[in-house]
Design a protein around this motif. Structure first.
Motif, PDB file in Angstrom:
ATOM      1  N   LYS A  39       0.605  -1.360   0.019  1.00 24.33           N
ATOM      2  CA  LYS A  39      -0.019  -0.112  -0.232  1.00 24.33           C
ATOM      3  C   LYS A  39       0.851   1.310  -0.022  1.00 24.33           C
ATOM      4  O   LYS A  39       0.475   2.279  -0.141  1.00 24.33           O
ATOM      5  CB  LYS A  39      -0.776  -0.146   1.432  1.00 24.33           C
ATOM      6  N   PRO A  41       3.772   4.010  -1.353  1.00 23.49           N
ATOM      7  CA  PRO A  41       3.653   4.267  -2.610  1.00 23.49           C
ATOM      8  C   PRO A  41       5.171   3.858  -3.248  1.00 23.49           C
ATOM      9  O   PRO A  41       5.953   4.677  -4.074  1.00 23.49           O
ATOM     10  CB  PRO A  41       3.736   5.755  -2.624  1.00 23.49           C
ATOM     11  N   GLN A  42       5.730   2.722  -3.112  1.00 26.84           N
ATOM     12  CA  GLN A  42       7.318   2.276  -3.458  1.00 26.84           C
ATOM     13  C   GLN A  42       7.285   2.360  -5.141  1.00 26.84           C
ATOM     14  O   GLN A  42       8.157   2.941  -5.584  1.00 26.84           O
ATOM     15  CB  GLN A  42       7.396   0.881  -2.922  1.00 26.84           C
ATOM     16  N   GLU A  43       6.301   2.219  -5.587  1.00 24.27           N
ATOM     17  CA  GLU A  43       6.409   2.011  -7.188  1.00 24.27           C
ATOM     18  C   GLU A  43       6.461   3.396  -7.656  1.00 24.27           C
ATOM     19  O   GLU A  43       7.216   3.670  -8.637  1.00 24.27           O
ATOM     20  CB  GLU A  43       5.446   1.182  -8.038  1.00 24.27           C
ATOM     21  N   LYS A  44       5.600   4.369  -6.939  1.00 25.34           N
ATOM     22  CA  LYS A  44       5.898   5.796  -7.245  1.00 25.34           C
ATOM     23  C   LYS A  44       7.024   6.396  -7.225  1.00 25.34           C
ATOM     24  O   LYS A  44       7.569   7.161  -7.943  1.00 25.34           O
ATOM     25  CB  LYS A  44       4.855   6.632  -6.644  1.00 25.34           C
ATOM     26  N   VAL A  45       7.861   6.053  -5.963  1.00 23.75           N
ATOM     27  CA  VAL A  45       8.925   6.850  -5.596  1.00 23.75           C
ATOM     28  C   VAL A  45      10.139   6.317  -6.169  1.00 23.75           C
ATOM     29  O   VAL A  45      11.175   7.097  -6.394  1.00 23.75           O
ATOM     30  CB  VAL A  45       9.299   6.878  -4.280  1.00 23.75           C
ATOM     31  N   ALA A  47       9.767   4.936  -9.389  1.00 24.95           N
ATOM     32  CA  ALA A  47       9.386   4.771 -11.001  1.00 24.95           C
ATOM     33  C   ALA A  47       9.280   3.435 -11.377  1.00 24.95           C
ATOM     34  O   ALA A  47       9.928   3.302 -12.524  1.00 24.95           O
ATOM     35  CB  ALA A  47       9.923   5.930 -11.559  1.00 24.95           C
ATOM     36  N   LYS A  49       6.896   0.071 -12.005  1.00 24.65           N
ATOM     37  CA  LYS A  49       5.428  -0.507 -12.048  1.00 24.65           C
ATOM     38  C   LYS A  49       5.492  -1.782 -11.204  1.00 24.65           C
ATOM     39  O   LYS A  49       6.288  -2.556 -11.439  1.00 24.65           O
ATOM     40  CB  LYS A  49       5.076  -0.525 -13.357  1.00 24.65           C
TER      41      LYS A  49
END
Length: 142
Positions: A39, A41-45, A47, A49
């Motif tokens: 949950k 934001p690992q993929e966001k920080v 970049a 997916k």
């Protein structure tokens, strides 16, 4: 204003193998291990997916080495022909009180060296070895 280098991160193939090497052979202390909650934001920080890493924070002399093993996506290995001349971060450096003794100790542990301890300039001894995934590590005595 930036005030200091916080840490260096190293992506590894097998986090357990790398922890064992940096903890048991080099002397780092493991202070934290985590697998971030999906949950967060690992993929966001980063970049990536669907990013799913395992992470460990190791400390030596106040410096943090952050290890990442990506379960998704699985990382690519360091190219076998990687050299210090290639672009990007090329090595980390460890301070030594006796480069020649540390060299001998690591050779006995089966560590592959790029060079033997060399007096680079008066009073400065250095040598380079490969870590578990082929990452380059310098041993430096001043």
């Amino acid at each position: 204003m930036f005030t200091k280098l916080e840490h260096v991160a190293l992506s590894v193939k097998d986090i357990e193998r790398s922890i064992e090497f940096y903890r048991d052979v080099i002397g780092f202390e493991v202070k934290m291990r985590l697998e971030p909650d999906p949950k967060l934001p690992q993929e966001k920080v980063v970049a990536l997916k669907g990013a799913a890493p395992r992470i460990a924070h190791l400390y030596l002399g106040g410096f943090m080495l952050e290890l990442f093993q990506y379960l998704n996506p699985v990382g690519r290995p360091i190219p076998g022909d990687f050299t210090q001349a290639d672009n990007g971060f090329t090595h980390i450096s460890l301070t030594s009180t006796d480069t020649r003794a540390d060299y001998k100790y690591l050779v006995e542990k089966g560590v592959e060296f790029l060079s033997e301890p060399t007096e680079f300039r008066p009073g400065v001894w250095i040598c380079f070895f490969k870590g578990p995934d082929g990452e380059i590590v310098e041993v430096r005595q001043t």
